[in-house]
Design an enzyme around this catalytic site. Sequence first.
Site, PDB file in Angstrom:
ATOM      1  N   GLY A 201      29.994  40.810  41.606  1.00  0.00           N
ATOM      2  CA  GLY A 201      30.190  40.454  42.540  1.00  0.00           C
ATOM      3  C   GLY A 201      31.223  39.017  42.937  1.00  0.00           C
ATOM      4  CG  ASN A 202      33.213  39.093  46.356  1.00  0.00           C
ATOM      5  OD1 ASN A 202      32.659  37.867  47.825  1.00  0.00           O
ATOM      6  ND2 ASN A 202      33.592  40.002  46.303  1.00  0.00           N
ATOM      7  NE  ARG A 203      30.327  30.589  44.972  1.00  0.00           N
ATOM      8  CZ  ARG A 203      31.045  29.357  45.451  1.00  0.00           C
ATOM      9  NH1 ARG A 203      32.580  28.760  43.913  1.00  0.00           N
ATOM     10  NH2 ARG A 203      30.389  28.211  46.190  1.00  0.00           N
TER      11      ARG A 203
END
Length: 401
Positions: A201-203
Amino acid sequence: MNIVVGITGGIAAYKAVGVVRALVLAGHDVHVVATDAALRFVGRPTLEAISRNPVHSDLYEGVAEVRHVALGQRADLIVIAPATAHTLAKLATGLADDLLGNTVLASSAPLVLAPAMHTEMWQHPATVANVRTLVERGAQLVGPGSGQLTGSDSGPGRMAEVDDIVAAALAAAGPRDLAGRRILVTAGGTREPLDPVRFIGNRSSGKQGVALARAAALRGAAVTLVVANIDDGVLADEGLPGVEVVHVSTTLELQEAAQHAAGEADVVIMAAAVADYHPESVAQEKIKKETQGDELELRLVRNPDILKELTAARREGQLFVGFAAETERDRDALLELGRAKAARKGVDYLVLNRVGWSEGFATDRNAVTVLNAGGDIVGDADGTKTSVADRILDLVIGDHD
Ligand code: CTP
């Protein structure tokens, strides 16, 4: 503008002083109508000094000038902060047993409510029904947010922040310049599963995209918000009346939802952080160290470029806005990356911001530069994500009117 700020009896009343102050500093004529309970939390002299006007609380004062209706009739906007559960109930049923109730009934001005109460009260079916009634009747809700409440408890019920209340209030009274437009906004970050418990995923927190959806709805647009993996608090914090929310998780799910909504949309704003790759295969059972040993190799394959596909299939008159979050520190090089990306994606505008380990993500502030299709800078925005959202809408949509 002539603005009535109603203050009711909750501990958050002390924060209402900030709302009054910001509205006065923005050049408005602010009249505070406080309930008796509110004046137990914050002093009349404070409110009079900050609002630069007498504070009204008594139904039986100023009877000769028919004050109980005059304040409402003159108001261009009524903001109630905090709005307690009791006040919401009174307003929903149209009770007028105090000056604030009379003022609201005597007014046809936009009504903005900033609820504040304990989570149990906010979630009680009585309050839920009252809020629904008020929203159906056109009241604009801002918050409540999720967070630390007065006691040791925390959860939804915390009054929205002063800046957000002021922004919502001014937007509610402002021009509904996006009425009749259909806008699709994507927000959050997609996740690609590796196995039933893990993902890549990403932030992205989704805050900027949610703020855009909310700002567009406040300005009258019909908004579809496709969100990928954002915290409940981000949606609740913003309070999103008038926005249809679609939840997705992976890039392919986001693509399907975005393609569906883009068909009808006049404007597509792709604020979501989209995973560019997904694992070639997803393990159906949890990946185990015993079977993998000291190294684990992942094969990733490219995801479709959603935005590029959408712009390639654009309808006449459709407007596309892309986002680019880059770690490049040199401003000229950053702009070059932005120009190349705007061209590659086929967008009308690209909103460029710098991100890093501690910049851009999860915070309530943002700083962006907006480029047009030709790569020219059309404007910058720096401030809360709420104010940046309005500025982006001004730049990309206002430009075309
Ligand atoms: N985007 C998209 N589909 C993808 C990747 C990105 O629709 N598979 C959209 C994003 O929502 C954003 C814009 O394209 O509006 C730019 O995203 P970004 O990740 O910066 O671009 P990439 O094409 O992935 O380029 P990079 O190689 O720099 O990551």
